[in-house]
Write an enzyme that holds these catalytic residues in place. Structure first.
Site, PDB file in Angstrom:
ATOM      1  N   TYR A   1      41.512 143.348  30.802  1.00  0.00           N
ATOM      2  CA  TYR A   1      40.055 143.218  30.739  1.00  0.00           C
ATOM      3  C   TYR A   1      39.403 144.328  29.898  1.00  0.00           C
ATOM      4  O   TYR A   1      38.483 145.009  30.354  1.00  0.00           O
ATOM      5  CB  TYR A   1      39.440 143.241  32.155  1.00  0.00           C
ATOM      6  CG  TYR A   1      40.152 142.341  33.135  1.00  0.00           C
ATOM      7  CD1 TYR A   1      40.032 140.962  33.051  1.00  0.00           C
ATOM      8  CD2 TYR A   1      40.954 142.882  34.137  1.00  0.00           C
ATOM      9  CE1 TYR A   1      40.701 140.141  33.941  1.00  0.00           C
ATOM     10  CE2 TYR A   1      41.630 142.058  35.039  1.00  0.00           C
ATOM     11  CZ  TYR A   1      41.500 140.695  34.928  1.00  0.00           C
ATOM     12  OH  TYR A   1      42.149 139.885  35.807  1.00  0.00           O
TER      13      TYR A   1
ATOM     14  N   TYR B   1      39.657 134.890  44.541  1.00  0.00           N
ATOM     15  CA  TYR B   1      40.350 135.215  43.288  1.00  0.00           C
ATOM     16  C   TYR B   1      41.783 134.706  43.384  1.00  0.00           C
ATOM     17  O   TYR B   1      42.469 134.970  44.384  1.00  0.00           O
ATOM     18  CB  TYR B   1      40.345 136.732  43.011  1.00  0.00           C
ATOM     19  CG  TYR B   1      41.109 137.053  41.743  1.00  0.00           C
ATOM     20  CD1 TYR B   1      40.543 136.847  40.491  1.00  0.00           C
ATOM     21  CD2 TYR B   1      42.427 137.505  41.798  1.00  0.00           C
ATOM     22  CE1 TYR B   1      41.252 137.081  39.329  1.00  0.00           C
ATOM     23  CE2 TYR B   1      43.152 137.748  40.643  1.00  0.00           C
ATOM     24  CZ  TYR B   1      42.553 137.536  39.402  1.00  0.00           C
ATOM     25  OH  TYR B   1      43.271 137.758  38.250  1.00  0.00           O
TER      26      TYR B   1
ATOM     27  N   ASP C   1      46.928 131.333  49.573  1.00  0.00           N
ATOM     28  CA  ASP C   1      47.324 132.284  48.538  1.00  0.00           C
ATOM     29  C   ASP C   1      47.480 133.650  49.208  1.00  0.00           C
ATOM     30  O   ASP C   1      46.506 134.362  49.437  1.00  0.00           O
ATOM     31  CB  ASP C   1      46.246 132.306  47.448  1.00  0.00           C
ATOM     32  CG  ASP C   1      46.542 133.328  46.359  1.00  0.00           C
ATOM     33  OD1 ASP C   1      47.463 134.147  46.544  1.00  0.00           O
ATOM     34  OD2 ASP C   1      45.838 133.316  45.336  1.00  0.00           O
TER      35      ASP C   1
ATOM     36  N   LYS D   1      53.312 139.864  44.115  1.00  0.00           N
ATOM     37  CA  LYS D   1      52.977 141.280  44.222  1.00  0.00           C
ATOM     38  C   LYS D   1      53.987 142.087  45.052  1.00  0.00           C
ATOM     39  O   LYS D   1      55.034 142.462  44.539  1.00  0.00           O
ATOM     40  CB  LYS D   1      51.569 141.433  44.782  1.00  0.00           C
ATOM     41  CG  LYS D   1      50.491 140.991  43.797  1.00  0.00           C
ATOM     42  CD  LYS D   1      49.116 141.288  44.325  1.00  0.00           C
ATOM     43  CE  LYS D   1      48.013 140.831  43.412  1.00  0.00           C
ATOM     44  NZ  LYS D   1      47.707 141.736  42.327  1.00  0.00           N
TER      45      LYS D   1
HETATM   46  C1  LIG Z   1      45.109 136.536  45.798  1.00  0.00           C
HETATM   47  C2  LIG Z   1      45.679 136.598  44.408  1.00  0.00           C
HETATM   48  N1  LIG Z   1      46.189 135.496  43.853  1.00  0.00           N
HETATM   49  C3  LIG Z   1      46.732 135.509  42.625  1.00  0.00           C
HETATM   50  C4  LIG Z   1      46.770 136.670  41.874  1.00  0.00           C
HETATM   51  C5  LIG Z   1      47.369 136.650  40.490  1.00  0.00           C
HETATM   52  O1  LIG Z   1      48.578 137.327  40.470  1.00  0.00           O
HETATM   53  P1  LIG Z   1      49.177 137.875  39.093  1.00  0.00           P
HETATM   54  O2  LIG Z   1      48.283 138.966  38.638  1.00  0.00           O
HETATM   55  O3  LIG Z   1      50.555 138.338  39.468  1.00  0.00           O
HETATM   56  O4  LIG Z   1      49.210 136.731  38.140  1.00  0.00           O
HETATM   57  C6  LIG Z   1      46.238 137.842  42.417  1.00  0.00           C
HETATM   58  C7  LIG Z   1      46.244 139.097  41.620  1.00  0.00           C
HETATM   59  O5  LIG Z   1      45.466 139.993  41.812  1.00  0.00           O
HETATM   60  C8  LIG Z   1      45.674 137.815  43.713  1.00  0.00           C
HETATM   61  O6  LIG Z   1      45.140 138.921  44.270  1.00  0.00           O
END
Ligand SMILES: Cc1ncc(COP(=O)(O)O)c(C=O)c1O
Length: 424
Positions: free
Chosen positions: A13, A141, A242, A271
């Site tokens: 970003y 997100y 997620d 992560k």
């Molecule tokens: C809840 C959530 N989903 C998906 C993602 C995307 O993961 P990545 O950055 O490994 O593509 C993130 C990343 O911050 C996240 O916090």
């Protein structure tokens, strides 16, 4: 060295012509990041939720080295290996009940794409091609790839930049009742009316359970999630959780779905899966979803990345989960929650602070106005800590192995820097 970086490399970003400053890292060990100029910073970010055991953990580094000389990578089409099998077995055991079909992929965003594709293929296979839309909640997100972006918050996400290209989905009001507050039925009404009105067009609901991360660092009430689960059941819509940010203990439970005692139909993990060593994600689906997809046209799930189930990443993930389960992580995270809450509490008295909240190993100070990144970043580095705010949010989510003195230094630095911000 930094000149080349500034001239040629895109950071997250940032502008290529007018980038924000970056700090060159020489090495990292435990909870310390060492900069090229010798400065040591206490890590308050776990490199965006990932580094739960600290940097360069001897067990993980050894596992990586041993795996590298045995099998670094091999294609997953037509071949398989022990690290993938052992990791899948662990994930099936540990994740909420019923999630037993495992798909490995490259990153969090890709996991979200995969989960959404699974939902679409499932509905198609069942002869319901009209169920091809998604419902989510505001302030979410889910990543930066296209379908992931389409379910990020429509205001703080990137919808305005890619409008016309991004698919348009349904957004319920964000949950307002906090994790620790008394439940109020009104909180679910927007979600309830949207699912009721649109269920015939919905493949799935996708949300971050309990903790909304990069969309606002908010903690919502477990009853909200319970109600979402039962509404998805009532209206025959799949639920995708997620847990890319929340997985592996960060919210105080191994998976945040456990706060509401629910199982989703599909879960996304990433992560902390590899303790921040390398990129790997996993999507687990129920038997019903797996069989559904396989029973329709084309009879297979249509995804297969080159680095699927990379053995190095799988081996590190197995060892990381082993370390976590062998530790008293419930207590560690509960202690961290208390220390973060105590340490950050002076911010509650500050006029320019809107809210201070903690859950598990996450502490958040929400300001009234956005921070000036360059200034605040330098202020943290001057105090020997690594904290990377965004927008109005200044927050900590340190590695679980951080000791008491380092937490105190992190929270004191945050309180000082936030106080200083109030004078600007
Ligand atoms: C809840 C959530 N989903 C998906 C993602 C995307 O993961 P990545 O950055 O490994 O593509 C993130 C990343 O911050 C996240 O916090």
């Amino acid at each position: 060295m930094l000149d080349f970086d500034r001239e040629y490399i895109w950071h997250p970003y940032t502008s290529i012509t007018n980038p924000l400053p970056v700090y060159a890292v020489e090495s990292a060990l435990g909870c310390r990041i060492r900069l090229q100029d010798g400065t040591e910073l206490i890590d308050g970010m776990s490199s965006w939720w990932a580094v739960i055991h600290g940097y360069n953990h001897p067990v993980l580094t050894r596992a990586l080295q041993e795996q590298a000389v045995k099998l670094s990578h091999v294609m997953f089409g037509g071949l398989t290996h022990e690290p993938a099998i052992d990791l899948a077995r662990l994930l099936v055991d540990l994740t909420p009940e019923g999630l037993n079909r495992v798909f490995f992929c490259d990153s969090g965003s890709v996991a979200v794409e995969v989960a959404m594709k699974m939902a679409l293929q499932y509905q198609q296979a069942l002869g319901r091609p009209g169920k091809n839309r998604f419902l989510t909640i505001r302030s979410g997100y889910h990543g930066d790839t296209f379908h992931a972006m389409s379910v990020c918050d429509p205001v703080t996400g990137m919808h305005h930049i890619f409008s016309g290209t991004l698919p348009e989905y349904f957004f319920a009001d964000r949950p307002e009742i906090g994790f620790h507050d008394p439940w109020d039925e009104d909180d679910i009404s927007s979600f309830e009316s949207l699912i009721e009105k649109n269920y015939q067009r919905l493949a799935a609901v996708i949300l971050e359970p309990i903790v909304q991360g990069a969309g606002g660092m908010r903690f919502y009430h477990p009853e909200y999630l319970r109600r979402v689960r039962s509404l998805c059941d009532r209206y025959d819509v799949l639920l995708i959780a997620d847990e890319i940010a929340t997985g592996f203990g960060r919210s105080g439970r191994l998976f945040a779905c456990e706060h509401a005692a629910i199982s989703p139909d599909i879960i996304c993990l990433g992560k902390a899966l590899t303790a921040g060593y390398m990129t790997l994600a996993a999507v687990l689906a129920t038997e019903e979803v797996g069989r559904g997809i396989s029973g329709g046209e084309p009879g297979v799930f249509m995804h297969g990345p080159t680095f699927m189930a990379n053995p190095l990443a799988c081996r590190v993930a197995i060892e990381s989960i082993g370390l976590l389960l062998a530790s008293d992580w419930h207590k560690t995270v509960a202690d961290l929650e208390r220390r973060l809450a105590d340490g950050l509490s002076p911010c509650k008295e500050m006029k320019h602070v809107r809210d201070v909240r903690t859950l598990g190993a996450i502490g958040v100070v929400e300001l009234e106005h956005p921070v000036v990144m360059e200034r605040i970043q330098a202020a943290f580095v001057r105090r020997g800590v690594w904290v990377r705010p965004f927008g109005r949010l200044v927050y900590l989510m340190p590695p679980y192995c951080i000791d008491e003195a380092d937490v105190t230094q992190l929270t004191s630095a945050l309180v000082d820097v936030v106080a200083e911000e109030g004078t600007k």
